[in-house]
Design a protein around this motif. Structure first.
Motif, short mmCIF file in Angstrom:
data_model
loop_
_atom_site.label_atom_id
_atom_site.label_comp_id
_atom_site.label_asym_id
_atom_site.label_seq_id
_atom_site.Cartn_x
_atom_site.Cartn_y
_atom_site.Cartn_z
N LEU A 158 0.83 -1.20 0.00
CA LEU A 158 0.00 0.00 0.00
C LEU A 158 0.87 1.26 0.00
O LEU A 158 0.59 2.22 -0.73
N LYS A 159 1.90 1.23 0.81
CA LYS A 159 2.81 2.38 0.87
C LYS A 159 3.44 2.65 -0.49
O LYS A 159 3.54 3.81 -0.92
N SER A 160 3.85 1.59 -1.18
CA SER A 160 4.50 1.77 -2.49
C SER A 160 3.56 2.38 -3.52
O SER A 160 4.01 3.08 -4.42
N ARG A 161 2.25 2.13 -3.36
CA ARG A 161 1.30 2.69 -4.31
C ARG A 161 0.92 4.13 -3.99
O ARG A 161 0.43 4.86 -4.86
N LEU A 162 1.10 4.53 -2.74
CA LEU A 162 0.67 5.86 -2.30
C LEU A 162 1.82 6.84 -2.07
O LEU A 162 1.61 8.05 -2.03
N ASP A 163 3.03 6.30 -1.92
CA ASP A 163 4.16 7.10 -1.45
C ASP A 163 4.54 8.24 -2.39
O ASP A 163 5.08 9.25 -1.96
N SER A 164 4.26 8.09 -3.67
CA SER A 164 4.65 9.14 -4.62
C SER A 164 3.68 10.32 -4.60
O SER A 164 3.99 11.40 -5.11
N LEU A 165 2.53 10.13 -3.99
CA LEU A 165 1.49 11.17 -3.98
C LEU A 165 1.28 11.80 -2.61
O LEU A 165 0.84 12.95 -2.53
N TYR A 166 1.55 11.04 -1.56
CA TYR A 166 1.22 11.50 -0.22
C TYR A 166 2.36 11.27 0.76
O TYR A 166 3.27 10.47 0.51
N GLN A 167 2.32 11.99 1.88
CA GLN A 167 3.20 11.67 3.01
C GLN A 167 2.61 10.44 3.69
O GLN A 167 1.44 10.46 4.07
N ILE A 168 3.40 9.40 3.85
CA ILE A 168 2.88 8.15 4.41
C ILE A 168 3.50 7.88 5.78
O ILE A 168 4.72 7.94 5.95
N PHE A 169 2.64 7.57 6.76
CA PHE A 169 3.07 7.06 8.04
C PHE A 169 2.42 5.70 8.24
O PHE A 169 1.34 5.43 7.70
N GLU A 170 3.09 4.84 9.02
CA GLU A 170 2.64 3.46 9.14
C GLU A 170 2.46 3.05 10.60
O GLU A 170 3.15 3.55 11.49
N ALA A 171 1.52 2.11 10.81
CA ALA A 171 1.32 1.50 12.12
C ALA A 171 0.93 0.04 11.90
O ALA A 171 0.27 -0.30 10.92
N SER A 173 -13.60 -4.58 0.74
CA SER A 173 -13.24 -5.98 0.97
C SER A 173 -12.05 -6.37 0.10
O SER A 173 -11.97 -5.99 -1.07
N LYS A 174 -11.12 -7.12 0.70
CA LYS A 174 -9.98 -7.66 -0.04
C LYS A 174 -10.41 -8.96 -0.72
O LYS A 174 -11.22 -9.70 -0.16
N PRO A 175 -9.85 -9.28 -1.90
CA PRO A 175 -8.94 -8.44 -2.68
C PRO A 175 -9.72 -7.32 -3.39
O PRO A 175 -10.91 -7.45 -3.63
N PHE A 176 -9.02 -6.25 -3.71
CA PHE A 176 -9.67 -5.14 -4.37
C PHE A 176 -8.73 -4.55 -5.42
O PHE A 176 -7.52 -4.79 -5.42
N ASP A 177 -9.30 -3.78 -6.31
CA ASP A 177 -8.53 -3.10 -7.35
C ASP A 177 -7.86 -1.88 -6.71
O ASP A 177 -8.55 -0.99 -6.21
N VAL A 198 -9.07 1.51 -7.62
CA VAL A 198 -10.29 1.96 -6.95
C VAL A 198 -9.94 2.60 -5.62
O VAL A 198 -10.47 3.66 -5.26
N LEU A 199 -9.04 1.95 -4.87
CA LEU A 199 -8.62 2.52 -3.58
C LEU A 199 -7.99 3.89 -3.78
O LEU A 199 -8.30 4.85 -3.05
N LEU A 200 -7.10 4.00 -4.77
CA LEU A 200 -6.44 5.28 -5.03
C LEU A 200 -7.46 6.37 -5.39
O LEU A 200 -7.34 7.51 -4.96
N ALA A 201 -8.46 6.00 -6.17
CA ALA A 201 -9.49 6.96 -6.56
C ALA A 201 -10.30 7.41 -5.35
O ALA A 201 -10.63 8.59 -5.20
#
Length: 281
Positions: free
Chosen positions: A43-56, A128-132, A135-138
Motif C-alpha cells: 500500500l505504501k509503495s502505491r501511495l508514497d509518490s502522492l502523499y506523506q505516508i506514516f505506518e502503524a 473488501s480484499k482483494p480489491f482493485d 479503486v482505492l487510489l481513486a
C-alpha cells in the motif's frame, strides 16, 4: 482524554527528515494501519509518490500515530492484534482531536453485515480484499479533495466582527482573538504556535483542540491560511515584488511561499497577478 507519547519509529524519524523537503511537506498525510508487513509495504509503495505516508502495525499504534501526525486520511485493516480496525475507528470518531479524519477500512473477512458495521463504527468507506488498487487510489483522492474543499469552505465562512457591533459567541471571540494576533504579527517569520498559545494564555494542546473544533484547521494551518489570504490581497493591490510580499507576510523563503501559495490557490503568485489583471478570477 489520552495524551499521545512522543514515540515514533525509525522509519517515521526518516519521514520527518524527508519533510524538510517542501515538495513532500505539502503533500496530504495518509496513515496506513495494517498488521501484515508485506501488504502494508505494498500500500505504501502505491501511495508514497502522492502523499506523506506514516505506518502503524496495529490499532493501538495507529491511535498514537494519528495523535502525533494529524493525518488527513487513515486507511486501516479490520482484523489486527491489540486493537482492531473497528475499535480504532470508534476511538478516533469519539475524540474531538481526530473525529474529523476520514477513515477507510479494509478487510479480507466476509463477516455478515461487515459493511454496515464498518460504516456504523464511523468509517467513511469499507473495502473488501482483494480489491482493485486503482479503486482505492481513486477513493483516497476523492476523500482528500472533499476534505480540503470542506476546509476551504469553512475558512471562507469565518468572520471577525467588532465586539462593539454585536455580542460575539465564545467561538467568535476566540477566533477573533486568534485572527487579530496572527494578523498583527504577519510580518514576523518567528510567529509560532507557542507564541500564539502564550498570547491567549492557554496550552498548545488547548489551542490545537479549540482551533480545530472551531475552524477545522490546526494552528499551523490557520496561521498559514491567514498569511496566504493577506498575500493574495497584496498581490492584487500592491506594487511590491513577490519576494517583498512573501517577507511582508512572514514567509522567510520566497520559494516556499510560492509552493504553499500554489497549493492553496492552484496557481503561482505571478500567475495570480496576471489572472487578476485579466479579470479571470
Amino acid at each position: 482524554m489520552e495524551i499521545v507519547h512522543d514515540e515514533i519509529s525509525e522509519s517515521d524519524t526518516q519521514r520527518e527528515q524527508d519533510l524538510a523537503d517542501p515538495h513532500i511537506r505539502l503533500r496530504p498525510v495518509v496513515l496506513i494501519v495494517e498488521d501484515d508487513d508485506d501488504f502494508r509495504g505494498f500500500l505504501k509503495s502505491r501511495l508514497d509518490s502522492l502523499y506523506q505516508i506514516f505506518e502503524a502495525s496495529n490499532g493501538q499504534e495507529g491511535w498514537q500515530k494519528a495523535l502525533f501526525h494529524h493525518p488527513d486520511l487513515i486507511i486501516s485493516d479490520v482484523q489486527m492484534p491489540i486493537m482492531n480496525g473497528m475499535e480504532l475507528t470508534q476511538k478516533l470518531v469519539r475524540d474531538k482531536r481526530t473525529k474529523h479524519i476520514p477513515i477507510i477500512l479494509l478487510t479480507a473477512s466476509r463477516v455478515e453485515n461487515g459493511l454496515v458495521c464498518g460504516l456504523e463504527s464511523g468509517a467513511v468507506d469499507y473495502i473488501s480484499k482483494p480489491f482493485d488498487t486503482a479503486v482505492l487510489l481513486a477513493k483516497v483522492n476523492s476523500l482528500l479533495l472533499l476534505n480540503q474543499a470542506f476546509k476551504d469552505a469553512y475558512s471562507k465562512q469565518l468572520s471577525f466582527v467588532s465586539p462593539e457591533v454585536e455580542v460575539l459567541s465564545e467561538k467568535e471571540r476566540f477566533l477573533q482573538s486568534v485572527f487579530e494576533y496572527v494578523h498583527e504579527n504577519l510580518d514576523n517569520p518567528q510567529l509560532s504556535v507557542e507564541l500564539l498559545s502564550n498570547h491567549l494564555s492557554i496550552s498548545r494542546t488547548s489551542l490545537y483542540n479549540r482551533l480545530l473544533e472551531f475552524s477545522g484547521m490546526s494552528p499551523v494551518d490557520f496561521i498559514r491560511s491567514v498569511r496566504l489570504e493577506r498575500a493574495a490581497t497584496l498581490l492584487e493591490k500592491s506594487s511590491n515584488s513577490i519576494s517583498e510580499i512573501a517577507y511582508e507576510t512572514g514567509f522567510s523563503n520566497p520559494n516556499y511561499f510560492t509552493k504553499v501559495f500554489k497549493a492553496k490557490y492552484k496557481m503561482t503568485p505571478s500567475e495570480y497577478i496576471q489572472a487578476q489583471k485579466s479579470n479571470v478570477i
